[in-house]
Design an enzyme around this catalytic site. Structure first.
Site, mmCIF file in Angstrom:
data_model
loop_
_atom_site.group_PDB
_atom_site.id
_atom_site.type_symbol
_atom_site.label_atom_id
_atom_site.label_comp_id
_atom_site.label_asym_id
_atom_site.label_seq_id
_atom_site.Cartn_x
_atom_site.Cartn_y
_atom_site.Cartn_z
ATOM 1 N N TYR A 54 0.825 -1.203 0.000
ATOM 2 C CA TYR A 54 0.000 0.000 0.000
ATOM 3 C C TYR A 54 0.863 1.258 0.000
ATOM 4 O O TYR A 54 1.817 1.398 0.766
ATOM 5 C CB TYR A 54 -0.927 0.045 1.229
ATOM 6 N N GLY A 61 -6.614 5.000 -0.568
ATOM 7 C CA GLY A 61 -7.943 5.094 0.006
ATOM 8 C C GLY A 61 -8.830 3.971 -0.483
ATOM 9 O O GLY A 61 -8.468 2.792 -0.411
#
Length: 515
Positions: A54, A61
């Site tokens: 990530y 998001g």
């Protein structure tokens, strides 16, 4: 010019104010550069692996499920900055933007964000050049940090968008960078995200508000003492032994400040002379309790601010000792947002008790012999009647601003970010409240000094510290008693006298340092 060195272990409130308000230069320490490089090696190693990470090789998001191929990652980082630079409304003050950038640089220097050293150096170069990105009032929900404000700053590092030059003129950021020999950054994996994800705006505003409120609380102790004198009150309620049996630290400090200002006063203790009264009104007698409770809240605010100043706030973060990058929730602004809201409450209450003393000074039925509205020829002259109206309007505004922002979470990002802090909004309204409070204290100062001078005309002698305050205020262009005149310039000068710390300086010239 002062130079602030940014290391790996956070920064101080004094350094934030030096950079934000005094234009101090910024340098990265050798340890910070080393930490930046080491963290970047970890990010580069993870970026080379096929597994998605990530913030390094994924979207953000609600779009984090998509794995981004190496050829699109630079574009991804540019795009997040451009798309998140979506603020609207008036331009935010220069000092706020400088604090915002400096505090983001503080986290970059920690070695927990994974950006290259040259990215951090470019941010320092922009600060040192006096270039201030255009940041707008609206756009932050305080989670994931102050995204839109930080994005506008990151856009400037890329040479895009608008910024304010050292001369205050807003121009294309690319032109300003070129004039100062600064090469725009070309972002790589994780760097765009690392520039956006922090509580830096709300924290910077908290640090500056704490400094301003410290000055105002000391000033309010002084003006409360002057009002007590002018109302011929008793200083016996300030005795240390009375406050020792209710040992809230701030209460004792405020009572001590007032007692030192009143030392040597010939006005106190006359409460039994004419129309005898056993006790002064709450707004006079309980000033140390109210001012002191506010001081204790400031102390809690400083504790929260110091913890945040020592923090590295990003998502995901690099853990150098572990050689990994982990997602987390440290960007959430709740700790800062709560204290920002709490400070707005105490500012409103300090404003409220201050206005009550002013009103008492102006009311002939409660002022113990002072003329109505402190007017020269009441009826022909209105005196300070409308100055108190202005003060009351400011108090009413502060009460509205005391409504907490942090209880008003509003979901965003397709319900991925389903609870936000609203810390930026809490900080913005606190700034307005602090400005209003300075004006409220200034009106009490204006009224109390006029009332004291009227007592002098009766043959009474104020405390030496009071006389020093009156003399300094008059030297600053604020006139004393007399027929009606245009009051707005006097009130503005009194506000500057309070806001710039001259009120505290004048009293301390006699009392020595006040807390």
């Amino acid at each position: 010019m002062q130079t602030v060195v940014v290391g790996t272990s956070g920064t101080t409130a004094q350094d934030v104010i030096a950079v934000a308000r005094q234009g101090a230069r910024v340098e990265l320490s050798a340890a910070a550069v080393e930490a930046l490089a080491a963290a970047r090696e970890i990010v580069d190693a993870l970026a080379a692996k096929p597994e998605p990470v990530y913030g390094v090789s994924t979207g953000f998001g609600a779009l984090a499920a998509r794995h981004i191929s190496p050829g699109l990652r630079a574009q991804l980082q540019r795009n997040i900055v451009r798309s998140h630079a979506a603020g609207m409304g008036p331009h935010v003050e220069r000092e706020v933007v400088r604090a915002l950038m400096f505090l983001r640089l503080k986290t970059l220097a920690s070695g927990h964000t994974g950006v290259r050293p040259e990215v951090a150096q470019t941010m320092a170069d922009v600060l040192n050049a006096g270039i201030t990105p255009v940041v707008h009032e609206y756009g932050s929900l305080g989670c994931s940090g102050d995204l839109a404000p930080l994005s506008h700053c990151a856009l400037t590092l890329m040479g895009e968008g608008e910024a304010e030059g050292p001369d205050g003129t807003v121009r294309p950021a690319g032109e300003l960078l070129a004039e100062h020999g600064i090469t725009p950054v070309e972002l790589r994996e994780k760097e765009g995200l690392a520039l956006l994800n922090g509580t830096d705006g709300m924290l910077g505003m908290l640090v500056m508000a704490l400094a301003d409120l410290k000055n105002l609380y000391t000033g309010a102790d002084i003006t409360a003492a002057l009002s007590l004198e002018a109302l011929l009150g008793t200083d016996r309620v300030l005795a240390p032994e009375l406050h020792a049996i209710r040992p809230h630290p701030g209460q004792g400090v405020s009572a001590g400040n007032m007692l030192r200002v009143l030392d040597g006063s010939g006005l106190t203790g006359h409460h039994q002379d004419v129309a005898p009264r056993v006790q002064d009104a709450y707004s006079v007698r309980c000033a140390p309790q109210v001012n002191g409770a506010g001081r204790d809240t400031l102390a809690h605010g400083r504790l929260v601010a110091d913890r945040e100043l020592a923090s590295a706030v990003d998502n995901p973060v690099v853990l150098p000792g572990e050689g990994r990058v982990e997602s987390n929730g440290n960007f959430h602004g709740a700790p800062v947002a709560y204290v920002l809201d709490f400070l707005a409450i105490v500012a409103a209450d300090l404003g409220s008790i201050t206005e009550r003393r002013t009103d008492r000074l102006l009311d002939k039925n409660r002022s113990h012999g002072l003329p109505p509205f402190l007017a020269d020829d009441a009826g022909v002259d209105s005196g300070l009647m409308i100055a108190q109206y202005t003060q009351a309007a400011l108090v009413s505004e502060l009460k509205r601003l005391a409504v907490p922002a942090s209880v008003d979470s509003i979901p965003s990002s397709a319900m991925q970010e389903d609870h936000v802090s609203m810390g930026w909004s809490a900080a913005r309204k606190l700034r307005t409240a602090v400005t209003g409070l300075a004006r409220i204290v200034a009106v009490e100062l204006y009224a109390a000094t006029r009332a004291v001078e009227l007592r002098v005309a009766e043959g009474l002698t104020p405390a030496p510290a009071t006389l020093a305050v009156v003399e300094a205020l008059r030297a600053a262009g604020v006139q004393g008693p007399g027929p009606d005149r245009f009051l707005a310039p006097d009130l503005a000068a009194a506000e500057a006298f309070v806001r710039e710390g001259k009120l505290v300086d004048a009293a301390e010239a006699v009392t020595g340092p006040l807390a």
